[in-house]
Write an enzyme that holds these catalytic residues in place. Sequence first.
Site, mmCIF file in Angstrom:
data_model
loop_
_atom_site.group_PDB
_atom_site.id
_atom_site.type_symbol
_atom_site.label_atom_id
_atom_site.label_comp_id
_atom_site.label_asym_id
_atom_site.label_seq_id
_atom_site.Cartn_x
_atom_site.Cartn_y
_atom_site.Cartn_z
ATOM 1 N N ARG A 205 0.846 -1.181 0.197
ATOM 2 C CA ARG A 205 0.002 0.175 0.001
ATOM 3 C C ARG A 205 0.853 1.237 -0.144
ATOM 4 O O ARG A 205 2.034 1.288 0.560
ATOM 5 C CB ARG A 205 -0.905 0.052 1.359
ATOM 6 C CG ARG A 205 -1.855 -1.059 1.347
ATOM 7 C CD ARG A 205 -2.665 -1.074 2.596
ATOM 8 N NE ARG A 205 -3.727 -2.463 2.731
ATOM 9 C CZ ARG A 205 -3.455 -3.610 2.956
ATOM 10 N NH1 ARG A 205 -2.392 -3.677 3.553
ATOM 11 N NH2 ARG A 205 -4.429 -4.338 2.956
ATOM 12 N N LYS B 242 -2.220 -2.238 7.615
ATOM 13 C CA LYS B 242 -3.868 -1.443 7.686
ATOM 14 C C LYS B 242 -4.670 -2.294 8.649
ATOM 15 O O LYS B 242 -5.334 -1.800 9.447
ATOM 16 C CB LYS B 242 -4.309 -1.783 6.224
ATOM 17 C CG LYS B 242 -5.964 -1.505 6.238
ATOM 18 C CD LYS B 242 -6.418 -1.643 4.752
ATOM 19 C CE LYS B 242 -7.567 -1.426 4.753
ATOM 20 N NZ LYS B 242 -8.405 -1.617 3.298
ATOM 21 N N HIS C 67 -3.026 2.489 -5.442
ATOM 22 C CA HIS C 67 -3.648 1.358 -5.106
ATOM 23 C C HIS C 67 -3.720 0.203 -6.338
ATOM 24 O O HIS C 67 -3.857 -0.827 -6.218
ATOM 25 C CB HIS C 67 -4.834 1.486 -4.511
ATOM 26 C CG HIS C 67 -5.349 0.365 -3.742
ATOM 27 N ND1 HIS C 67 -6.130 -0.914 -4.201
ATOM 28 C CD2 HIS C 67 -5.333 -0.188 -2.461
ATOM 29 C CE1 HIS C 67 -6.449 -1.711 -3.649
ATOM 30 N NE2 HIS C 67 -5.956 -1.379 -2.529
ATOM 31 N N ARG D 296 -1.397 -2.790 -6.978
ATOM 32 C CA ARG D 296 -1.898 -4.039 -6.271
ATOM 33 C C ARG D 296 -2.845 -4.795 -7.023
ATOM 34 O O ARG D 296 -2.743 -5.876 -7.275
ATOM 35 C CB ARG D 296 -2.488 -3.720 -5.060
ATOM 36 C CG ARG D 296 -1.539 -3.176 -4.026
ATOM 37 C CD ARG D 296 -2.131 -2.685 -2.586
ATOM 38 N NE ARG D 296 -2.883 -3.357 -2.233
ATOM 39 C CZ ARG D 296 -2.263 -4.281 -1.246
ATOM 40 N NH1 ARG D 296 -0.975 -4.223 -0.997
ATOM 41 N NH2 ARG D 296 -3.195 -5.004 -0.419
ATOM 42 N N HIS E 159 -3.715 -9.344 2.491
ATOM 43 C CA HIS E 159 -5.181 -9.424 2.924
ATOM 44 C C HIS E 159 -5.568 -10.177 3.959
ATOM 45 O O HIS E 159 -4.740 -10.946 4.484
ATOM 46 C CB HIS E 159 -5.930 -9.924 1.351
ATOM 47 C CG HIS E 159 -5.881 -9.044 0.301
ATOM 48 N ND1 HIS E 159 -6.318 -9.426 -0.822
ATOM 49 C CD2 HIS E 159 -5.508 -7.486 0.331
ATOM 50 C CE1 HIS E 159 -6.250 -8.318 -1.586
ATOM 51 N NE2 HIS E 159 -5.695 -7.063 -0.955
ATOM 52 N N TYR F 4 -0.960 -21.314 8.646
ATOM 53 C CA TYR F 4 -0.576 -22.156 7.956
ATOM 54 C C TYR F 4 0.148 -21.382 6.772
ATOM 55 O O TYR F 4 1.211 -21.604 5.915
ATOM 56 C CB TYR F 4 -1.789 -22.772 7.301
ATOM 57 C CG TYR F 4 -1.317 -24.043 5.859
ATOM 58 C CD1 TYR F 4 -0.769 -24.960 6.398
ATOM 59 C CD2 TYR F 4 -1.732 -23.504 4.792
ATOM 60 C CE1 TYR F 4 -0.388 -25.694 5.211
ATOM 61 C CE2 TYR F 4 -1.371 -24.262 3.665
ATOM 62 C CZ TYR F 4 -0.823 -25.491 3.898
ATOM 63 O OH TYR F 4 -0.362 -26.424 2.837
#
Length: 423
Positions: free
Chosen positions: A249, A276, A346, A349, A373, A383
């Site tokens: 970001r 974020k 952005h 991304r 995310h 994991y």
Amino acid sequence: MPKQVQPLTQLQVRNAKAKDKPYKLADGGGLYLEVMPSGGKLWRMKFRQVDGKENRLSFGAFPDVSLVDARAKRDEARQLLAAGTDPARARAEQARQARLAEQNTFEHLARDWHRTMINKWQPQTADEIMRRFEADIFPAFGHLPIAEIQAPDVLDAIRAIEQRGALEIANRQTANCSRVFKYAIRCGLAERNPAEFLREVLQPREKGHFAAIGAEGLPEFLRELYANEACMGVPTRIAMRLMLLVFVRTSELIETPWTEIDLEKGEWIIPWKRMKRGKRRINPDKTDHHVCLSRQALGLLQDLHRHTGGGTYLFPNLRDPKRPMSNNTVLKAIERMGYKGDMTGHGFRALAMSTLKENLGYRHEVVDRQLAHAQKDKLETAYDRAKYLEERRKMMQCWADYIDRVAAEAMRASPGRADNSMP
């Protein structure tokens, strides 16, 4: 037998003259006019309470309260007495309810709800919610007692927001109004939520996305980037290229201190507090983010270190080196390239996600984790940290090599332009 009283006439009331002491003119049924030495004329009623004690009620002053009005108030009080209700207490309760209604307006309850929730929001979120209430809702029905507000009152205010094209704001305001009504219900100050089902009648809003180019637009974007780099300072040029290579970001890039970068190991780990989801007040994600540097990205950081390595930030503000570069620096660079409205910080991304999955064949889970995310559950988070890190390193190197290939082909297709391929 009670003494018969001759009712007053309008002329008697109007012509009653002040004397040295207060005196009374009876009208019957306990009602009388008290004439004060100052000339004031006050309507009063003498009665006996349910427990037999004598008491008085005041009905106001003549001529503001006429003889007819005073008699109506007397008759109302006598009806309460006949029903076994003390009119003085009934009036006090009525006044109390009126005060409560005045205090429990929508605005009062909305501000109270806001105070209870403020520690659960980011400061900018709290400010925005109240600002929207003050701009759109309070002027419309904020003054009304919350228990008296009807669905049309709320809908009229929301329709006004829709009419200026702010469909997303209309949707959010409906939701926040509904939350205030639910708060009032829980406090026992309302029985229903008139905003509960209004979202079903709002204008549908289009799903918005940040402006971004696709893989097909990457060659031309790279040509424009290289052509405009002569107009950019070294930090801005490197920031643009790093945005393309690591697609973090914008704030996560420009606010990076040199202490996060290990040039010898070739590592960049962003602490969770800068991410974020780590900034959330409620249940922050305390996962540090591994950026996974390619050779090309590491080379850019080494080059940048020679220019700004003596300060705090990778990208210091030109006016105040103790602060990071402004987000507008990246946006202005994109604008000068001719991509205003077509690309944003952005957008790098979005470009990386679609291209890595569709053109380079990487799994969604790997790309999604590199984008930091939110994961579905804690087990999955643990994991993918353990399983995907090596895949992500390979993916980021593959991404950087892919950009180099696209850049080389783009420059060969434009022989008139200098070769400014990525380092």
